[in-house]
Design a protein around this motif. Structure first.
Motif, PDB file in Angstrom:
ATOM      1  N   GLU A  89       0.858  -1.170   0.000  1.00 17.66           N
ATOM      2  CA  GLU A  89       0.000   0.000   0.000  1.00 17.66           C
ATOM      3  C   GLU A  89       0.905   1.235   0.000  1.00 17.66           C
ATOM      4  N   ILE A  90       0.647   2.134  -0.939  1.00 23.20           N
ATOM      5  CA  ILE A  90       1.499   3.311  -1.073  1.00 23.20           C
ATOM      6  C   ILE A  90       0.658   4.581  -0.994  1.00 23.20           C
ATOM      7  N   GLN A  91       1.298   5.656  -0.575  1.00 25.03           N
ATOM      8  CA  GLN A  91       0.657   6.967  -0.596  1.00 25.03           C
ATOM      9  C   GLN A  91       1.453   7.873  -1.513  1.00 25.03           C
ATOM     10  N   THR A  92       0.776   8.464  -2.473  1.00 24.98           N
ATOM     11  CA  THR A  92       1.444   9.360  -3.407  1.00 24.98           C
ATOM     12  C   THR A  92       1.474  10.769  -2.822  1.00 24.98           C
ATOM     13  N   ILE A  93       2.258  11.649  -3.449  1.00 27.86           N
ATOM     14  CA  ILE A  93       2.451  12.977  -2.865  1.00 27.86           C
ATOM     15  C   ILE A  93       1.184  13.830  -2.944  1.00 27.86           C
ATOM     16  N   ASP A  94       0.177  13.392  -3.717  1.00 30.06           N
ATOM     17  CA  ASP A  94      -1.111  14.102  -3.722  1.00 30.06           C
ATOM     18  C   ASP A  94      -2.040  13.542  -2.643  1.00 30.06           C
ATOM     19  N   MET A  95      -1.449  12.747  -1.694  1.00 26.12           N
ATOM     20  CA  MET A  95      -2.131  12.238  -0.508  1.00 26.12           C
ATOM     21  C   MET A  95      -3.177  11.177  -0.801  1.00 26.12           C
ATOM     22  N   ARG A  96      -3.097  10.540  -1.974  1.00 30.48           N
ATOM     23  CA  ARG A  96      -4.006   9.432  -2.283  1.00 30.48           C
ATOM     24  C   ARG A  96      -3.304   8.116  -1.989  1.00 30.48           C
ATOM     25  N   TRP A  97      -4.102   7.116  -1.662  1.00 32.30           N
ATOM     26  CA  TRP A  97      -3.574   5.795  -1.329  1.00 32.30           C
ATOM     27  C   TRP A  97      -3.901   4.811  -2.441  1.00 32.30           C
ATOM     28  N   PHE A  98      -2.929   3.936  -2.753  1.00 35.67           N
ATOM     29  CA  PHE A  98      -3.129   2.901  -3.764  1.00 35.67           C
ATOM     30  C   PHE A  98      -2.599   1.572  -3.243  1.00 35.67           C
ATOM     31  N   GLN A  99      -3.252   0.502  -3.669  1.00 34.27           N
ATOM     32  CA  GLN A  99      -2.637  -0.819  -3.519  1.00 34.27           C
ATOM     33  C   GLN A  99      -1.888  -1.084  -4.816  1.00 34.27           C
ATOM     34  N   MET A 100      -0.574  -1.167  -4.714  1.00 33.74           N
ATOM     35  CA  MET A 100       0.268  -1.368  -5.889  1.00 33.74           C
ATOM     36  C   MET A 100       0.753  -2.811  -5.916  1.00 33.74           C
ATOM     37  N   ASN A 101       0.501  -3.493  -7.015  1.00 32.27           N
ATOM     38  CA  ASN A 101       0.984  -4.853  -7.234  1.00 32.27           C
ATOM     39  C   ASN A 101       1.933  -4.832  -8.429  1.00 32.27           C
ATOM     40  N   ILE A 102       3.161  -5.276  -8.213  1.00 35.50           N
ATOM     41  CA  ILE A 102       4.133  -5.376  -9.307  1.00 35.50           C
ATOM     42  C   ILE A 102       4.389  -6.865  -9.556  1.00 35.50           C
ATOM     43  N   LEU A 103       3.989  -7.338 -10.723  1.00 32.63           N
ATOM     44  CA  LEU A 103       4.112  -8.752 -11.064  1.00 32.63           C
ATOM     45  C   LEU A 103       5.188  -8.946 -12.124  1.00 32.63           C
ATOM     46  N   PRO A 104       6.049  -9.935 -11.958  1.00 31.94           N
ATOM     47  CA  PRO A 104       7.078 -10.188 -12.975  1.00 31.94           C
ATOM     48  C   PRO A 104       6.463 -10.681 -14.280  1.00 31.94           C
ATOM     49  N   TYR A 105       6.924 -10.129 -15.395  1.00 31.12           N
ATOM     50  CA  TYR A 105       6.500 -10.597 -16.714  1.00 31.12           C
ATOM     51  C   TYR A 105       7.536 -11.633 -17.163  1.00 31.12           C
ATOM     52  N   ILE A 106       7.157 -12.902 -17.117  1.00 32.73           N
ATOM     53  CA  ILE A 106       8.115 -14.000 -17.291  1.00 32.73           C
ATOM     54  C   ILE A 106       8.018 -14.604 -18.690  1.00 32.73           C
ATOM     55  N   ILE A 107       9.149 -14.713 -19.363  1.00 33.99           N
ATOM     56  CA  ILE A 107       9.249 -15.470 -20.614  1.00 33.99           C
ATOM     57  C   ILE A 107       9.501 -16.930 -20.214  1.00 33.99           C
ATOM     58  N   ARG A 108       8.469 -17.741 -20.242  1.00 35.01           N
ATOM     59  CA  ARG A 108       8.549 -19.064 -19.637  1.00 35.01           C
ATOM     60  C   ARG A 108       9.505 -19.998 -20.392  1.00 35.01           C
ATOM     61  N   LYS A 109       9.542 -19.888 -21.713  1.00 39.00           N
ATOM     62  CA  LYS A 109      10.437 -20.760 -22.476  1.00 39.00           C
ATOM     63  C   LYS A 109      11.892 -20.498 -22.119  1.00 39.00           C
ATOM     64  N   GLU A 110      12.214 -19.251 -21.787  1.00 32.92           N
ATOM     65  CA  GLU A 110      13.594 -18.894 -21.448  1.00 32.92           C
ATOM     66  C   GLU A 110      13.804 -18.777 -19.942  1.00 32.92           C
ATOM     67  N   ASN A 111      12.705 -18.922 -19.181  1.00 29.52           N
ATOM     68  CA  ASN A 111      12.763 -18.854 -17.723  1.00 29.52           C
ATOM     69  C   ASN A 111      13.467 -17.587 -17.239  1.00 29.52           C
ATOM     70  N   ARG A 112      13.033 -16.454 -17.752  1.00 30.03           N
ATOM     71  CA  ARG A 112      13.616 -15.189 -17.322  1.00 30.03           C
ATOM     72  C   ARG A 112      12.527 -14.124 -17.230  1.00 30.03           C
TER      73      ARG A 112
END
Length: 365
Positions: A89-112
């Protein structure tokens, strides 16, 4: 040659699917590649963070100020390096709150990991509700402390008077009227302390949540993200069919209703199969009906009579206190609605929640 054509066709289709997804999703999302270059963003992200089409292809370093969150680049680098999902959960400088989810974008054939997909859900109202509840709890504690302090003196006086009455003898009753007056004064003082505190403070500070016109799918996405751990662990698939997109209700209460129904649907699905849940909204005979169907363990007719009772749990081998459905029923009933259940043991369940439409309000038939 034929295989190459098929591969190109498949890549074209995948790119088309990705373009359609990003164009139609209702929540702010970004796709940032492994070189920290912005590759795609959804229309809600454009609106939320004042993004422009010409930003696509630019390094995040050049446009990070748009996101008003100082450590976003460090967070992206960490997910790319570890391949692990970051949720915060993050608060931006304009005082709003967000739930931020950062998901890895995985190239499965290359496993990276070849970048990240970032999702932002505005939870400002949720945080505001939580802070208001914390304030209310703090005031309740202060109220109890004040009562305990102010009521000590009359209680002490009452105790002394009772002790003196006990010492009276038949030949020494001249002080009895005085002692009875003291008892009455002490009782009146206690009554005044309670009435003053409760009437002037408690009622004045009582928390009242306001109804508002809500976008149902946004509330559903919010709940889905709150349940992301359970969804990930069980492989749950949540689909929806939104025929009525808006509803006038108290935000935190609607979120609570959906959260408890979806959480139970996941929780009460046998471990040998993944939960399949469908959420539907429709209008029916003066009600907005929210249906939540699942492929869980189901219930007998006898069990259906018990589930809305406080502290009642049908299964003891799952987490929970038995309060969730009691709370749902209380919220819905208090708003003039009702809940219906369609279920059989082993065949899943359908919960239908009926919210009465106020035709005098914003929504017209």
């Amino acid at each position: 040659m034929h295989n190459k054509s098929e591969q190109i066709s498949e890549l074209t289709q995948l790119n088309e699917d990705l373009e359609n997804y990003f164009a139609n999703t209702i929540i702010p999302q970004l796709f940032v590649d492994a070189q920290l270059t912005l590759r795609k963003f959804t229309p809600p992200a454009m609106k939320q963070f004042t993004l422009k089409n010409e930003y696509i292809g630019k390094p995040m370093e050049e446009i990070k100020e748009n996101f008003r969150y100082p450590t976003i680049i460090e967070n992206i680098k960490n997910v790319i390096a570890t391949g692990k999902i970051l949720e915060k959960e993050i608060q931006t400088i304009d005082m709003r709150w967000f739930q931020m989810n950062i998901l890895p974008y995985i190239i499965r054939k290359e496993n990276r990991t070849d970048g990240v997909i970032i999702t932002f859900v505005d939870i400002t109202s949720r945080i505001r509700d939580l802070k208001e509840q914390e304030r209310m709890l703090a005031e309740n504690e202060l109220l109890l402390d004040t009562i305990a302090h102010d009521i000590k003196n009359p209680i002490h006086a009452l105790g002394l008077t009772v002790q003196m009455i006990k010492k009276l003898t038949e030949g020494n009753m001249e002080n009895f009227p005085f002692l009875m007056d003291s008892l009455e004064v002490s009782l009146l003082d206690m009554k005044k302390v309670v009435e003053d505190l409760v009437d002037s403070h408690w009622q004045r500070q009582r928390y009242q949540a306001a109804e508002e016109l809500l976008d149902f799918q946004s509330i559903l996405e919010d709940v889905r993200l709150t349940l992301s751990h359970q969804v990930l662990e069980t492989g749950a698939v949540i689909t929806h069919n939104i025929n009525v997109p808006e509803i006038t209700f108290v935000r935190r209460k609607l979120r609570s209703v959906l959260y408890n129904l979806l959480s139970n649907a996941i929780k009460y699905t046998p471990s040998e199969r993944s939960p399949e849940i469908n959420v539907c909204t429709e209008e029916c005979n003066g009600y907005i009906v929210i249906s939540v169907s699942d492929n869980g363990i189901g219930m007998s007719a006898e069990e259906q009579q018990l589930i809305f009772k406080k502290f009642q749990r049908l299964k003891t081998d799952t987490e929970g206190s038995g309060v969730g459905l009691y709370l749902v029923n209380t919220i819905v009933s208090s708003a003039g609605g009702k809940i219906e259940i369609e279920s059989e043991t082993g065949s899943g369940s359908v919960f239908r929640v009926y919210f009465k439409i106020d035709y005098e309000g914003d929504r017209k038939p």
